[in-house]
Design a protein around this motif. Structure first.
Motif, PDB file in Angstrom:
ATOM      1  N   GLN A 216      19.547  52.549  40.487  1.00 56.71           N
ATOM      2  CA  GLN A 216      20.439  51.370  40.464  1.00 56.71           C
ATOM      3  C   GLN A 216      21.315  51.391  39.241  1.00 56.71           C
ATOM      4  N   LYS A 217      22.778  51.234  39.443  1.00 57.08           N
ATOM      5  CA  LYS A 217      23.408  51.009  38.206  1.00 57.08           C
ATOM      6  C   LYS A 217      24.184  49.747  38.190  1.00 57.08           C
ATOM      7  N   TYR A 218      24.105  49.252  36.963  1.00 56.78           N
ATOM      8  CA  TYR A 218      24.764  47.739  36.756  1.00 56.78           C
ATOM      9  C   TYR A 218      26.084  47.923  35.828  1.00 56.78           C
ATOM     10  N   GLY A 219      27.030  47.540  36.161  1.00 54.26           N
ATOM     11  CA  GLY A 219      28.123  47.782  35.405  1.00 54.26           C
ATOM     12  C   GLY A 219      28.483  46.560  34.282  1.00 54.26           C
ATOM     13  N   GLY A 220      29.623  46.447  33.415  1.00 58.93           N
ATOM     14  CA  GLY A 220      29.570  45.550  32.233  1.00 58.93           C
ATOM     15  C   GLY A 220      29.521  44.102  32.628  1.00 58.93           C
ATOM     16  N   THR A 221      30.105  43.908  33.689  1.00 59.83           N
ATOM     17  CA  THR A 221      30.307  42.387  34.166  1.00 59.83           C
ATOM     18  C   THR A 221      28.596  42.165  34.555  1.00 59.83           C
TER      19      THR A 221
ATOM     20  N   TYR B 157      25.827  48.587  41.328  1.00 59.12           N
ATOM     21  CA  TYR B 157      26.004  47.084  41.413  1.00 59.12           C
ATOM     22  C   TYR B 157      26.954  46.833  40.519  1.00 59.12           C
ATOM     23  N   THR B 158      28.184  45.824  41.131  1.00 55.47           N
ATOM     24  CA  THR B 158      29.404  45.606  40.232  1.00 55.47           C
ATOM     25  C   THR B 158      29.477  44.183  40.771  1.00 55.47           C
ATOM     26  N   ASP B 159      30.877  43.754  40.254  1.00 50.45           N
ATOM     27  CA  ASP B 159      31.395  42.338  40.450  1.00 50.45           C
ATOM     28  C   ASP B 159      31.838  42.212  41.836  1.00 50.45           C
ATOM     29  N   VAL B 160      32.080  43.031  42.746  1.00 49.91           N
ATOM     30  CA  VAL B 160      32.413  42.682  44.006  1.00 49.91           C
ATOM     31  C   VAL B 160      31.545  43.307  45.177  1.00 49.91           C
ATOM     32  N   ASP B 161      31.370  42.694  46.267  1.00 47.97           N
ATOM     33  CA  ASP B 161      30.317  43.110  46.980  1.00 47.97           C
ATOM     34  C   ASP B 161      30.627  44.287  47.880  1.00 47.97           C
ATOM     35  N   GLY B 162      31.452  45.261  47.470  1.00 54.50           N
ATOM     36  CA  GLY B 162      31.672  46.469  48.177  1.00 54.50           C
ATOM     37  C   GLY B 162      33.010  47.155  47.960  1.00 54.50           C
ATOM     38  N   VAL B 163      33.349  48.164  48.590  1.00 56.23           N
ATOM     39  CA  VAL B 163      34.624  48.936  48.566  1.00 56.23           C
ATOM     40  C   VAL B 163      35.327  48.246  49.662  1.00 56.23           C
ATOM     41  N   TYR B 164      36.698  47.513  49.360  1.00 55.77           N
ATOM     42  CA  TYR B 164      37.513  47.067  49.896  1.00 55.77           C
ATOM     43  C   TYR B 164      38.838  47.744  50.476  1.00 55.77           C
ATOM     44  N   THR B 165      39.354  47.066  51.374  1.00 61.00           N
ATOM     45  CA  THR B 165      40.563  47.647  52.032  1.00 61.00           C
ATOM     46  C   THR B 165      41.682  47.850  50.513  1.00 61.00           C
ATOM     47  N   ALA B 166      41.939  46.867  49.782  1.00 58.42           N
ATOM     48  CA  ALA B 166      42.489  46.986  48.568  1.00 58.42           C
ATOM     49  C   ALA B 166      41.669  46.362  47.490  1.00 58.42           C
ATOM     50  N   ASP B 167      42.040  46.283  46.058  1.00 51.79           N
ATOM     51  CA  ASP B 167      41.473  45.482  45.305  1.00 51.79           C
ATOM     52  C   ASP B 167      41.787  44.231  45.621  1.00 51.79           C
ATOM     53  N   PRO B 168      40.358  43.661  45.643  1.00 46.67           N
ATOM     54  CA  PRO B 168      40.393  42.093  46.434  1.00 46.67           C
ATOM     55  C   PRO B 168      41.100  41.243  45.058  1.00 46.67           C
ATOM     56  N   ASN B 169      41.118  41.623  43.824  1.00 46.91           N
ATOM     57  CA  ASN B 169      41.875  40.655  42.900  1.00 46.91           C
ATOM     58  C   ASN B 169      43.316  40.872  43.158  1.00 46.91           C
ATOM     59  N   VAL B 170      43.823  41.754  43.904  1.00 46.49           N
ATOM     60  CA  VAL B 170      45.292  41.811  43.978  1.00 46.49           C
ATOM     61  C   VAL B 170      45.733  41.365  45.329  1.00 46.49           C
TER      62      VAL B 170
ATOM     63  N   GLY C 227      43.422  55.199  41.989  1.00 45.51           N
ATOM     64  CA  GLY C 227      43.325  53.707  41.316  1.00 45.51           C
ATOM     65  C   GLY C 227      41.937  52.904  41.603  1.00 45.51           C
ATOM     66  N   ALA C 228      41.268  53.098  42.649  1.00 52.62           N
ATOM     67  CA  ALA C 228      40.263  52.155  43.109  1.00 52.62           C
ATOM     68  C   ALA C 228      39.042  52.291  42.109  1.00 52.62           C
ATOM     69  N   GLU C 229      39.084  51.681  40.855  1.00 50.66           N
ATOM     70  CA  GLU C 229      38.298  52.029  39.953  1.00 50.66           C
ATOM     71  C   GLU C 229      36.797  51.544  40.269  1.00 50.66           C
ATOM     72  N   VAL C 230      36.512  51.043  41.348  1.00 46.63           N
ATOM     73  CA  VAL C 230      35.185  50.420  41.495  1.00 46.63           C
ATOM     74  C   VAL C 230      34.266  51.594  41.720  1.00 46.63           C
ATOM     75  N   LEU C 231      34.638  52.773  41.697  1.00 47.08           N
ATOM     76  CA  LEU C 231      33.852  54.115  41.561  1.00 47.08           C
ATOM     77  C   LEU C 231      34.591  55.129  40.844  1.00 47.08           C
TER      78      LEU C 231
HETATM   79  P1  ADP Z   1      31.889  47.770  36.667  1.00 46.87           P
HETATM   80  O1  ADP Z   1      31.986  47.109  35.366  1.00 46.87           O
HETATM   81  O2  ADP Z   1      30.648  47.048  37.415  1.00 46.87           O
HETATM   82  O3  ADP Z   1      31.751  49.207  36.651  1.00 46.87           O
HETATM   83  P2  ADP Z   1      34.532  48.022  37.439  1.00 46.87           P
HETATM   84  O4  ADP Z   1      35.501  47.117  36.840  1.00 46.87           O
HETATM   85  O5  ADP Z   1      34.755  49.500  37.024  1.00 46.87           O
HETATM   86  O6  ADP Z   1      33.241  47.599  37.649  1.00 46.87           O
HETATM   87  O7  ADP Z   1      35.039  48.199  38.909  1.00 46.87           O
HETATM   88  C1  ADP Z   1      35.011  46.926  40.004  1.00 46.87           C
HETATM   89  C2  ADP Z   1      36.619  46.426  40.102  1.00 46.87           C
HETATM   90  O8  ADP Z   1      37.220  47.634  40.984  1.00 46.87           O
HETATM   91  C3  ADP Z   1      36.559  45.254  40.959  1.00 46.87           C
HETATM   92  O9  ADP Z   1      36.607  44.140  40.263  1.00 46.87           O
HETATM   93  C4  ADP Z   1      37.893  45.252  41.444  1.00 46.87           C
HETATM   94  O10 ADP Z   1      39.025  44.492  40.897  1.00 46.87           O
HETATM   95  C5  ADP Z   1      38.299  46.808  41.408  1.00 46.87           C
HETATM   96  N1  ADP Z   1      38.648  47.394  42.453  1.00 46.87           N
HETATM   97  C6  ADP Z   1      40.031  47.904  42.673  1.00 46.87           C
HETATM   98  N2  ADP Z   1      39.989  48.454  43.842  1.00 46.87           N
HETATM   99  C7  ADP Z   1      38.978  48.290  44.505  1.00 46.87           C
HETATM  100  C8  ADP Z   1      38.846  48.265  45.899  1.00 46.87           C
HETATM  101  N3  ADP Z   1      39.352  48.981  46.824  1.00 46.87           N
HETATM  102  N4  ADP Z   1      37.474  47.706  46.539  1.00 46.87           N
HETATM  103  C9  ADP Z   1      36.765  46.971  45.615  1.00 46.87           C
HETATM  104  N5  ADP Z   1      37.011  46.850  44.321  1.00 46.87           N
HETATM  105  C10 ADP Z   1      38.028  47.426  43.686  1.00 46.87           C
END
Ligand code: ADP
Ligand code: ASP
Ligand code: MG
Length: 404
Positions: A6-11, A172-185, A207-211
């Motif tokens: 399990q990996k836990y990100g900064g937040t 494990y991160t601050d969103v609950d999965g991979v979304y169709t776009a950055d949910p913050n945008v 640019g999807a920095e989630v991974l």
């Molecule tokens: P962590 O610190 O857990 O590694 P990151 O900040 O690296 O977290 O990645 C999580 C963030 O990625 C989310 O808060 C979200 O804003 C961003 N993000 C960008 N694109 C997507 C996407 N398609 N789906 C989910 N998250 C996304």
């Protein structure tokens, strides 16, 4: 016993309260019957803070020392997490990347993992401990500490999962999965149940920095069962796996964006063999990552060449171009502040007109396209940085991603 990573990100480890939360989750996984390995990032924004301190002292800190500094962030997290686990009556051990057997090449600040020696990890797991590994770091053949590039803890986790043949690698991160776009945008963004490695690679690369991109490459290569989910809820998350029949093959499954592109244009370059090789060779020597490249039609034996680099690579790119343009006797200009929007979808391969619809959508918003690039499952456009978020929302809607 099956192994789980399990990996836990900064937040997820931003403060001691959240570290205690992660400790509870790890103990629960062990109680379920797993041998548990956790990879942890630095607390909150502490990597950025360390970086700022370095730059207050030096405009160009020596990269070896930068790695020595940055690697401390994740060591703070694992040590505190181990203490939190002891408080819950379980046993744990924190390890640096070096102690965990993560070997890398010598490329400081962006090292690649070359091998994982699992002996110590297995011994600690077999003695019943929860093993906590500081993310984002390893050790080079010179016995120096290296870091893996921003977001590198994802890669640590996948590499450990591959080496230990873990049942699953959960990010494990601050969103609950991979979304169709950055949910913050894009507020209408929808969580995906599963994405293929191929789609996730394109999403991460655009640019999807989630991974981190490298972690997806690694997962695909070693067929790691990868899942992205939230450390704040118990939602099911998103599987990243091999494309299969059951996976919905949406024409467009996601919209991604970046806001840190810089455009450079070389003017009236001699149009003869070897010139592009010289220019991009000089950039490669300075480790500048070039993204899009456009060469215009030749007029009177000369041509313009434009390309994009990330803002952080701009100083190195300028250094290279100052020398090369001198040698070639030509000039270059730096374009405005750019960003990039991309649409990604495995179903795109068999559907004509997807790119045209993207261009029309941007045109209807009055957004000018500066550069275009495509792959079989992606179309990217470089546009003005200030218009990026608007473009993401417009494309998300145009390709019906808001709807169920
Ligand atoms: P962590 O610190 O857990 O590694 P990151 O900040 O690296 O977290 O990645 C999580 C963030 O990625 C989310 O808060 C979200 O804003 C961003 N993000 C960008 N694109 C997507 C996407 N398609 N789906 C989910 N998250 C996304
Ligand atoms: N702490 C590092 C970063 O901020 C690595 C990571 O979190 O994955 O990039
Ligand atoms: Mg990350």
């Amino acid at each position: 016993m099956p192994i789980i990573v399990q990996k836990y990100g900064g937040t997820s480890v931003r403060d001691t309260g959240r570290i205690k939360n992660v400790a509870r989750r790890l103990c629960a996984a062990q109680d379920e019957g797993y041998q548990v390995v956790a990879v942890v990032s630095a607390m909150g924004d502490s990597t950025d803070e360390l970086m700022q301190m370095a730059h207050q002292i030096s405009a160009e800190p020596p990269e070896r020392e930068l790695d020595m500094l940055l690697s401390t962030g994740e060591r703070v997290s694992v040590a505190l997490l181990a203490m939190a686990i002891y408080e819950l009556g379980h046993t744990a051990i924190s390890l640096s990347g070096n102690q965990a057997g993560i070997q890398t090449n010598t490329m400081h600040t962006r090292a690649r993992i070359t091998a994982v020696r699992t002996r110590r990890l297995r011994e600690e797991l077999d003695s019943g401990k929860i093993v906590l590994v500081a993310g984002f770091q390893g050790v080079s053949p010179d016995e120096d500490i290296t870091t893996l590039g921003r977001g590198g803890s994802d890669t640590t986790a996948v590499a450990l999962a591959a080496a230990l043949k873990a049942e699953v690698c959960e990010i494990y991160t601050d969103v609950d999965g991979v979304y169709t776009a950055d949910p913050n945008v894009a507020p209408g963004a929808r969580k995906l149940d599963a994405v293929s490695y191929g789609e996730m690679l394109e999403m991460a690369a655009t640019g999807a920095e989630v991974l981190m991109l490298r972690s997806v490459e690694y997962a695909q290569k070693y067929k790691v069962h990868l899942k992205v989910l939230s450390s704040f809820s118990n939602q099911p998350g998103t599987w990243v796996r091999e494309e299969d029949e059951k996976m919905e093959k949406a024409v467009v499954s996601g919209v991604t964006h970046t806001t840190d592109e810089s455009k450079l244009t070389l003017l009236r370059v001699p149009d003869r063999p070897g010139v592009a090789a010289t220019v991009f060779g000089a950039l490669a020597e300075r480790n500048v990552n070039v993204d899009m490249i456009i060469q215009n039609v030749s007029e009177q034996g000369t041509t313009d060449i434009s390309f994009t680099v990330t803002q952080s690579d701009l100083p190195a790119a300028q250094q290279a171009l100052d020398i090369i343009t001198d040698e070639l006797g030509v000039a270059y200009v730096i374009g405005g502040q750019m960003g990039k929007v991309s649409i990604i979808g495995a179903g795109m391969k068999s559907y004509p007109g997807v790119a045209a619809k993207m261009f029309k959508t941007l045109a209807d918003e009055g957004i000018n396209i500066e550069m275009i690039s495509t792959s079989s499952i992606k179309v990217s456009c470089v546009i003005e940085r200030d218009r990026v978020e608007e473009a993401v929302r417009a494309l998300h809607q145009a390709f019906s991603l808001d709807e169920e």
